[in-house]
Design an enzyme around this catalytic site. Structure first.
Site, PDB file in Angstrom:
ATOM      1  N   LYS A 120      -1.062  -6.080  -5.219  1.00  0.00           N
ATOM      2  CA  LYS A 120      -1.243  -4.785  -4.551  1.00  0.00           C
ATOM      3  C   LYS A 120      -0.197  -3.821  -5.101  1.00  0.00           C
ATOM      4  CE  LYS A 120       1.099  -6.630  -0.444  1.00  0.00           C
ATOM      5  NZ  LYS A 120       1.245  -8.021  -0.875  1.00  0.00           N
ATOM      6  N   ASP A 145       5.022  -2.888  -3.482  1.00  0.00           N
ATOM      7  CA  ASP A 145       3.585  -3.191  -3.549  1.00  0.00           C
ATOM      8  C   ASP A 145       2.823  -2.691  -2.325  1.00  0.00           C
ATOM      9  OD1 ASP A 145       4.534  -5.100  -1.818  1.00  0.00           O
ATOM     10  OD2 ASP A 145       3.844  -6.833  -2.973  1.00  0.00           O
ATOM     11  N   ARG A 146       3.570  -2.213  -1.304  1.00  0.00           N
ATOM     12  CA  ARG A 146       2.882  -1.684  -0.120  1.00  0.00           C
ATOM     13  C   ARG A 146       3.308  -0.251   0.140  1.00  0.00           C
ATOM     14  NH1 ARG A 146       3.700  -5.104   4.688  1.00  0.00           N
ATOM     15  NH2 ARG A 146       4.798  -6.866   3.779  1.00  0.00           N
ATOM     16  N   ASP A 160       7.548  -0.530   0.352  1.00  0.00           N
ATOM     17  CA  ASP A 160       8.349  -1.678   0.775  1.00  0.00           C
ATOM     18  C   ASP A 160       9.322  -2.070  -0.336  1.00  0.00           C
ATOM     19  OD1 ASP A 160       6.650  -2.926  -1.008  1.00  0.00           O
ATOM     20  OD2 ASP A 160       6.439  -4.738   0.178  1.00  0.00           O
ATOM     21  N   ASP A 185       9.565  -4.339  -2.673  1.00  0.00           N
ATOM     22  CA  ASP A 185       9.130  -4.568  -4.051  1.00  0.00           C
ATOM     23  C   ASP A 185       7.967  -3.654  -4.435  1.00  0.00           C
ATOM     24  OD1 ASP A 185       7.296  -5.960  -2.458  1.00  0.00           O
ATOM     25  OD2 ASP A 185       6.927  -7.470  -3.989  1.00  0.00           O
ATOM     26  N   SER A 193      10.364  -9.071  -0.843  1.00  0.00           N
ATOM     27  CA  SER A 193       9.439  -8.016  -0.442  1.00  0.00           C
ATOM     28  C   SER A 193       9.978  -7.136   0.678  1.00  0.00           C
ATOM     29  CB  SER A 193       8.107  -8.660  -0.048  1.00  0.00           C
ATOM     30  OG  SER A 193       7.140  -7.678   0.084  1.00  0.00           O
ATOM     31  N   HIS A 194       9.322  -7.158   1.833  1.00  0.00           N
ATOM     32  CA  HIS A 194       9.709  -6.236   2.907  1.00  0.00           C
ATOM     33  C   HIS A 194      10.860  -6.766   3.755  1.00  0.00           C
ATOM     34  CE1 HIS A 194       6.714  -9.024   4.565  1.00  0.00           C
ATOM     35  NE2 HIS A 194       7.450  -8.964   5.656  1.00  0.00           N
TER      36      HIS A 194
HETATM   37  C1  G16 Z   1       2.502 -10.470   1.674  1.00  0.00           C
HETATM   38  C2  G16 Z   1       1.003 -10.596   1.562  1.00  0.00           C
HETATM   39  C3  G16 Z   1       0.326  -9.635   2.483  1.00  0.00           C
HETATM   40  C4  G16 Z   1       0.835  -9.814   3.905  1.00  0.00           C
HETATM   41  C5  G16 Z   1       2.353  -9.738   3.931  1.00  0.00           C
HETATM   42  C6  G16 Z   1       2.904 -10.121   5.272  1.00  0.00           C
HETATM   43  O1  G16 Z   1       2.902  -9.211   1.261  1.00  0.00           O
HETATM   44  O2  G16 Z   1       0.589 -10.387   0.243  1.00  0.00           O
HETATM   45  O3  G16 Z   1      -1.067  -9.802   2.440  1.00  0.00           O
HETATM   46  O4  G16 Z   1       0.321  -8.847   4.766  1.00  0.00           O
HETATM   47  O5  G16 Z   1       2.897 -10.651   2.998  1.00  0.00           O
HETATM   48  O6  G16 Z   1       2.591 -11.455   5.458  1.00  0.00           O
HETATM   49  P1  G16 Z   1       2.869 -12.186   6.801  1.00  0.00           P
HETATM   50  O7  G16 Z   1       1.967 -11.562   7.812  1.00  0.00           O
HETATM   51  O8  G16 Z   1       2.536 -13.625   6.516  1.00  0.00           O
HETATM   52  O9  G16 Z   1       4.324 -11.954   7.141  1.00  0.00           O
HETATM   53  P2  G16 Z   1       4.365  -8.940   0.718  1.00  0.00           P
HETATM   54  O10 G16 Z   1       4.397  -7.482   0.434  1.00  0.00           O
HETATM   55  O11 G16 Z   1       5.313  -9.361   1.792  1.00  0.00           O
HETATM   56  O12 G16 Z   1       4.484  -9.793  -0.496  1.00  0.00           O
END
Ligand code: G16
Length: 535
Positions: free
Chosen positions: A369, A274-275, A270, A272, A114-115
């Site tokens: 998302k 999704d954000r 981000d 992948d 992801s990010h």
């Molecule tokens: C996931 C979750 C999100 C969260 C993010 C960061 O997103 O689906 O709800 O805000 O991780 O999570 P953390 O605060 O635990 O680092 P993604 O886009 O990283 O899959």
């Protein structure tokens, strides 16, 4: 052709907020990837979930394509009979989610962290998707963690890597046209095109990651936008060394460009896809306002018009949406961080739209998302109202007041100290203490009870409220790979129009300091501790 290979169990394959994320070097350990895939398949079976037909995709990061033959061999050796492999292994997670539900597979794997940054010195990860196209639940991940920690062997095929990708079990699939079709069902593309035809401009930052090809297809091919409006649109295995997180700390070029009025609308994604982070001409939209504005103007999206059941936010997300929803007579649910917690509410038709604290929104049409969905949502509002982003947001503040909100993080801090901080804040007797003339009136350890299943999820963070209307939320990140990451989410409401133009940093100045004092950050982490990402 099936062989069994013995291994020493890996005891660190417990998924976090959203799948397994580790340093790439950790994934490169002998048979690490095979162990995890075997564990995933064993978990599907022990949970009584079929896993005959799976999708495999990713965000394009290294070493996804190198791992692919090894993953396929474990899948086929374990009896998976149909595997849909996403073209080039690059697609936004929501597009992969769409393939899972559209082609009725039993679930899928998204090779993404992801990010998190990518490459040999970055991170790798795997999101595990269930048959509903959303992340698997806690019961699954707890069992998976248990299984992998005891796993002493895995099954694989005794064939060379080049033979595996042409096996009859494998079908290659292009997810972009299916995803584009899905978006056409939700949004009025003609209306959005008319906005562009009227001369409006955008800039989209795909961060060298998964969103680029989808953005070209929708914005260049469908809307006739200039390809130059898509920045960093070619996916690179290391994302060009950048941190693919859509916020002001990491999407600085786009932010600076938009703040000097570079285009009518800007959006960054981000890794992948999704954000998203959105901006208007010279105007930044904080994560506080996104879900609230979408709820307020949902009728401009054809899919939601006369078809809107309710809304959900994660607890750390700003409460701005509550103000809007209350006045509109719409239910608001609050869940822990992690998109998977929205799935039951969506399945049960309690909600139609949901959003989380890190610039993520999505709806009932899939169980992930979706950054491009959010982008098309904003364009729909602008095209239907003829208003720019700044006017849309300030109109909302003028009617409902403004929730000043900030999310910030201390990344990669000492893990032991972070764990000690959790114990300290759990036990600290802080109710009644006063900071900047505000008295703490409550401290809650957030425990979620799923309203659909009754399942209880304890210890999802700490919420502190004051009699001055301040709310502070704290939790540890579940996606970091080095040390620990402390996350803080702070907010305070104002209904004084003279204050609406203040920056959240000025308005919340005392709250930032209040957090330092309540959580004794210098005592736990030293005087030099500084936030690394502030929004
Ligand atoms: C996931 C979750 C999100 C969260 C993010 C960061 O997103 O689906 O709800 O805000 O991780 O999570 P953390 O605060 O635990 O680092 P993604 O886009 O990283 O899959």
């Amino acid at each position: 052709m099936i062989k069994t290979i013995s291994i020493n169990p890996y005891t660190d394959q417990n998924p976090g907020t959203s799948g397994l994320r580790r340093r790439t070097s950790i994934f490169m350990q002998p048979y690490y990837i095979e162990s995890f895939i075997q564990g995933v398949l064993d978990t599907f079976k022990q949970m009584g979930m079929p896993c005959d037909k799976l999708v495999i995709g990713g965000d394009g990061r290294y070493p996804g394509t190198e791992f692919l033959p090894r993953i396929l061999k474990v899948l086929i050796a374990n009896g998976v009979s149909q595997i849909l492999v996403i073209r080039d292994l690059v697609a936004p997670t929501p597009a992969i989610s769409n393939i899972i539900t559209k082609y009725k597979t039993d679930g899928g794997l998204a090779l993404t962290a992801s990010h998190n940054p990518a490459g040999q010195n970055g991170d790798f990860g795997i999101k595990i998707e269930a048959a509903n196209g959303g992340g698997v639940n806690e019961e699954f991940t707890n069992l998976l963690s248990d299984i992998t920690s005891k796993l002493t062997s895995f099954k694989t095929l005794d064939v060379s890597d080049d033979k595996i990708v042409v096996r009859p079990e494998i079908m290659h699939i292009d997810p972009i046209s299916d995803y584009t079709e899905l978006m056409k069902q939700l949004f009025d593309f003609d209306l959005i095109k008319s906005w562009f035809d009227a001369g409006h401009t955008i800039r989209l930052d795909a961060m060298n990651a998964a969103s680029g090809p989808t953005l070209y297809n929708i914005f260049v091919n469908e809307f006739g936008c200039s390809p130059d409006w898509i920045l960093r649109g070619t996916p690179l295995p290391d994302f060009g060394g950048i941190h693919p997180e859509p916020n002001r700390a990491y999407a600085t070029d786009l932010y600076d460009f938009m703040m000097v009025g570079g285009a009518d609308f800007g959006c960054a994604f981000d890794g992948d896809g999704d954000r998203n982070m959105v901006m208007g001409r010279g105007f930044y939209v904080g994560p506080s306002d996104c879900l609230a504005a979408m709820t307020l103007w949902h009728k401009y999206v054809p899919h939601f018009n006369n078809n809107f059941f309710g809304v959900a936010r994660t607890r750390p997300t700003s409460s701005a949406v509550d103000l809007v929803a209350d006045k509109m007579g719409i239910n608001v649910y609050q869940t822990p961080t992690g998109w998977k917690y929205f799935a039951n509410l969506l399945d049960d038709k309690r909600i139609s739209l949901c959003g989380e604290e890190s610039f993520g929104q999505g709806g009932d049409y899939i169980r992930e998302k979706d950054g491009v969905f959010a982008l098309l949502f904003w364009l729909s509002i602008m095209a239907a109202t003829g208003k720019d982003i700044e006017t849309i947001i300030t109109d909302m503040w003028n009617e409902y007041g403004r929730v000043f909100y900030s999310q910030y993080a201390y990344e990669g801090v000492d893990k032991n100290a972070a764990d000690q901080l959790q114990v300290y804040i759990r036990d600290a007797d802080i109710v009644g203490l006063e900071f900047f003339c505000e008295k703490i009136v409550s401290k809650e350890i957030f425990e979620y009870t799923d309203p659909v299943t009754g399942q209880v999820v304890p210890n999802q963070g700490f919420e502190i409220k004051t009699d001055g209307g301040t709310r502070i939320f704290h939790r540890l990140s579940g996606t970091g790979t080095v040390g620990a990451t402390l996350r803080f989410y702070i907010e305070k409401y104002s209904d004084n129009p003279n204050e609406y133009n203040m920056s959240q940093f000025d308005y919340l100045k005392n709250v930032f300091q209040m957090v330092d004092e309540i959580f004794k950050l210098c005592e736990f982490f030293g005087d030099d501790i500084k936030p690394t990402a502030v929004n």
